[in-house]
Design an enzyme around this catalytic site. Sequence first.
Site, PDB file in Angstrom:
ATOM      1  N   ILE A  51       0.886  -1.381   0.043  1.00 43.64           N
ATOM      2  CA  ILE A  51      -0.132   0.018   0.145  1.00 43.64           C
ATOM      3  C   ILE A  51       0.902   1.373  -0.029  1.00 43.64           C
ATOM      4  O   ILE A  51       0.379   2.306  -0.241  1.00 43.64           O
ATOM      5  CB  ILE A  51      -0.898  -0.041   1.217  1.00 43.64           C
ATOM      6  CG1 ILE A  51      -0.246  -0.069   2.669  1.00 43.64           C
ATOM      7  CG2 ILE A  51      -2.261  -1.092   0.975  1.00 43.64           C
ATOM      8  CD1 ILE A  51      -1.188   0.038   3.682  1.00 43.64           C
ATOM      9  N   ALA A  73      -5.543  -3.702   4.885  1.00 41.39           N
ATOM     10  CA  ALA A  73      -4.202  -4.186   5.062  1.00 41.39           C
ATOM     11  C   ALA A  73      -3.286  -3.565   5.929  1.00 41.39           C
ATOM     12  O   ALA A  73      -3.406  -2.447   6.297  1.00 41.39           O
ATOM     13  CB  ALA A  73      -3.195  -3.548   3.751  1.00 41.39           C
ATOM     14  N   TYR A 140      -1.272  -2.238  18.804  1.00 40.35           N
ATOM     15  CA  TYR A 140      -2.195  -2.555  17.995  1.00 40.35           C
ATOM     16  C   TYR A 140      -3.517  -1.514  17.913  1.00 40.35           C
ATOM     17  O   TYR A 140      -3.610  -0.970  16.733  1.00 40.35           O
ATOM     18  CB  TYR A 140      -2.418  -3.868  17.995  1.00 40.35           C
ATOM     19  CG  TYR A 140      -3.617  -4.337  17.071  1.00 40.35           C
ATOM     20  CD1 TYR A 140      -3.646  -4.344  15.537  1.00 40.35           C
ATOM     21  CD2 TYR A 140      -5.034  -4.731  17.394  1.00 40.35           C
ATOM     22  CE1 TYR A 140      -4.793  -4.593  14.822  1.00 40.35           C
ATOM     23  CE2 TYR A 140      -6.098  -5.155  16.753  1.00 40.35           C
ATOM     24  CZ  TYR A 140      -5.846  -4.836  15.377  1.00 40.35           C
ATOM     25  OH  TYR A 140      -6.960  -5.262  14.741  1.00 40.35           O
ATOM     26  N   PHE A 168     -15.773  -6.381  16.834  1.00 39.22           N
ATOM     27  CA  PHE A 168     -15.419  -7.094  18.057  1.00 39.22           C
ATOM     28  C   PHE A 168     -14.868  -8.518  17.485  1.00 39.22           C
ATOM     29  O   PHE A 168     -13.591  -8.561  16.556  1.00 39.22           O
ATOM     30  CB  PHE A 168     -16.794  -7.212  18.688  1.00 39.22           C
ATOM     31  CG  PHE A 168     -16.980  -5.976  19.619  1.00 39.22           C
ATOM     32  CD1 PHE A 168     -17.193  -4.816  18.855  1.00 39.22           C
ATOM     33  CD2 PHE A 168     -16.604  -5.866  20.786  1.00 39.22           C
ATOM     34  CE1 PHE A 168     -17.461  -3.432  19.465  1.00 39.22           C
ATOM     35  CE2 PHE A 168     -16.954  -4.815  21.469  1.00 39.22           C
ATOM     36  CZ  PHE A 168     -17.047  -3.464  20.725  1.00 39.22           C
ATOM     37  N   ASN A 169     -15.256  -9.560  17.763  1.00 41.02           N
ATOM     38  CA  ASN A 169     -14.387 -10.923  17.409  1.00 41.02           C
ATOM     39  C   ASN A 169     -14.962 -11.458  16.229  1.00 41.02           C
ATOM     40  O   ASN A 169     -15.825 -12.210  16.209  1.00 41.02           O
ATOM     41  CB  ASN A 169     -14.374 -11.857  18.751  1.00 41.02           C
ATOM     42  CG  ASN A 169     -13.527 -11.284  19.966  1.00 41.02           C
ATOM     43  OD1 ASN A 169     -13.951 -10.272  20.539  1.00 41.02           O
ATOM     44  ND2 ASN A 169     -12.655 -12.257  20.284  1.00 41.02           N
ATOM     45  N   HIS A 188      -6.325 -17.091  17.719  1.00 37.79           N
ATOM     46  CA  HIS A 188      -7.715 -16.891  18.046  1.00 37.79           C
ATOM     47  C   HIS A 188      -8.531 -18.191  18.641  1.00 37.79           C
ATOM     48  O   HIS A 188      -8.192 -19.208  18.219  1.00 37.79           O
ATOM     49  CB  HIS A 188      -8.608 -16.322  16.884  1.00 37.79           C
ATOM     50  CG  HIS A 188      -7.956 -14.978  16.415  1.00 37.79           C
ATOM     51  ND1 HIS A 188      -7.367 -14.762  15.163  1.00 37.79           N
ATOM     52  CD2 HIS A 188      -8.447 -13.835  17.121  1.00 37.79           C
ATOM     53  CE1 HIS A 188      -7.291 -13.484  15.013  1.00 37.79           C
ATOM     54  NE2 HIS A 188      -7.474 -12.946  16.102  1.00 37.79           N
ATOM     55  N   ILE A 206      -7.429 -22.651  28.427  1.00 35.87           N
ATOM     56  CA  ILE A 206      -8.211 -21.475  28.895  1.00 35.87           C
ATOM     57  C   ILE A 206      -7.417 -20.331  29.534  1.00 35.87           C
ATOM     58  O   ILE A 206      -7.041 -20.835  30.572  1.00 35.87           O
ATOM     59  CB  ILE A 206      -9.512 -22.075  29.557  1.00 35.87           C
ATOM     60  CG1 ILE A 206     -10.210 -22.746  28.802  1.00 35.87           C
ATOM     61  CG2 ILE A 206     -10.392 -20.737  30.129  1.00 35.87           C
ATOM     62  CD1 ILE A 206     -11.530 -23.701  29.400  1.00 35.87           C
TER      63      ILE A 206
HETATM   64  N1  UDP Z   1      -8.584 -17.568  24.464  1.00 34.94           N
HETATM   65  C1  UDP Z   1      -8.413 -18.673  25.362  1.00 34.94           C
HETATM   66  N2  UDP Z   1      -7.508 -19.566  24.820  1.00 34.94           N
HETATM   67  C2  UDP Z   1      -6.772 -19.332  23.595  1.00 34.94           C
HETATM   68  C3  UDP Z   1      -7.053 -18.339  22.856  1.00 34.94           C
HETATM   69  C4  UDP Z   1      -7.895 -17.333  23.423  1.00 34.94           C
HETATM   70  O1  UDP Z   1      -9.001 -18.735  26.552  1.00 34.94           O
HETATM   71  O2  UDP Z   1      -6.026 -20.124  23.309  1.00 34.94           O
HETATM   72  C5  UDP Z   1      -9.523 -16.333  24.942  1.00 34.94           C
HETATM   73  C6  UDP Z   1      -9.068 -15.082  25.235  1.00 34.94           C
HETATM   74  O3  UDP Z   1      -8.186 -14.836  26.651  1.00 34.94           O
HETATM   75  C7  UDP Z   1     -10.055 -13.976  24.958  1.00 34.94           C
HETATM   76  C8  UDP Z   1     -10.985 -14.835  24.227  1.00 34.94           C
HETATM   77  O4  UDP Z   1     -10.690 -16.347  24.069  1.00 34.94           O
HETATM   78  O5  UDP Z   1     -10.881 -14.213  26.191  1.00 34.94           O
HETATM   79  C9  UDP Z   1     -11.081 -14.552  22.523  1.00 34.94           C
HETATM   80  O6  UDP Z   1      -9.626 -14.581  22.221  1.00 34.94           O
HETATM   81  P1  UDP Z   1      -9.068 -14.177  20.636  1.00 34.94           P
HETATM   82  O7  UDP Z   1      -7.707 -14.325  20.748  1.00 34.94           O
HETATM   83  O8  UDP Z   1      -9.967 -15.146  19.951  1.00 34.94           O
HETATM   84  O9  UDP Z   1      -9.654 -12.606  20.474  1.00 34.94           O
HETATM   85  P2  UDP Z   1      -9.577 -11.183  21.194  1.00 34.94           P
HETATM   86  O10 UDP Z   1     -10.698 -11.127  22.131  1.00 34.94           O
HETATM   87  O11 UDP Z   1      -8.078 -11.335  21.781  1.00 34.94           O
HETATM   88  O12 UDP Z   1      -9.860 -10.274  19.886  1.00 34.94           O
END
Ligand code: UDP
Length: 327
Positions: A51, A73, A140, A168-169, A188, A206
């Site tokens: 870019i 990007a 970030y 969000f996610n 993720h 977790i």
């Molecule tokens: N998470 C988790 N174990 C993993 C990856 C993520 O428990 O191996 C949890 C993380 O702490 C968050 C949620 O899952 O609470 C989503 O995390 P992700 O990295 O997918 O997205 P974020 O919220 O960081 O954008």
Amino acid sequence: MSILVTGGAGYIGSHTVKYLRSLNKDVVVLDDLSKGHREAVLDAPLYVGSIQDGDLIDSICNKHHVTGVIHFAAYSLVGESVKEPIKYYENNVCGTLSLVKSLLRNDVKKIVFSSTAAVYGEPERVPILESDKTVPTNPYGDTKLSIEAMLKWAYEAYGMSSVSLRYFNAAGADPEGLIGEDHSPETHLIPLVLAAALGKRESITIFGEDYPTKDGTCIRDYIHVMDLASAHYLALKKLDESEGAFVYNLGNGEGFSVREVIDVAEEVTSITIPKVIGERRKGDPAVLVASQEKAERELGWERQYSSLAQIIEDAWKWHKAHPDGYK
Ligand code: UDP
């Protein structure tokens, strides 16, 4: 007349390209393939480059009569951004600055920008409104907030209109199963849970079960990548009708805990997923849930795939068929 999609070979970018093409829109993709995948673009025209390459952007704008841009990007790993902030400011902020300069030179004055809920940092309250305070807790999120500010001032000064979309996610995959999520490294939750279901990983860790939530694990708002894709189209359409620098949250307005995500994944896959309890991940707020009402009201956004089961089913379809991603 074409829409230029930067980062169109990445996860959300490629789904947006596919969605736009399903509406018969002319699309041209610019991606340096540092993170994205050539295969994810399917048969859309793809330019491999940066870019920051002004000459390349000039020639794409001329050849394809670009009238609007959707700008994905960027680097997007929170942990990496903490370790290498300069890399993030250089690529995300300087990269966008250079892109904006090239677009202005070519008189392209409509841009939809891929922002993030990370601009909020630790939220004051949930659901989060666009007007809530923005105090990013990592580089970030700060790069994305800086770009939002740049776009706001670019509107005031040059009349370049923009929509910044705070995701969000993002989760799920193309319901047709042609494209999906393939990050390296993958960080993720949903792809990691499904990798554990496939036996590609021993277990899912977790990250903390002592948060002040109903089951002690973090709560997030998971939004289907195809619902994100449709919002990008509506955002660009808004800029055909109105001028300004707009900001919208994109989420489902509903939170699920890490444990709930794993439970739904077990139901969808019919596989018991091995779990390990680990430490909290630094910088993770306990709860992040969007208010998406502004996007619904002002963009006419209607989510098609809002159930978590549907999100995980579509992700599962992709990961089962492509256990090694695009490889
Ligand atoms: N998470 C988790 N174990 C993993 C990856 C993520 O428990 O191996 C949890 C993380 O702490 C968050 C949620 O899952 O609470 C989503 O995390 P992700 O990295 O997918 O997205 P974020 O919220 O960081 O954008």
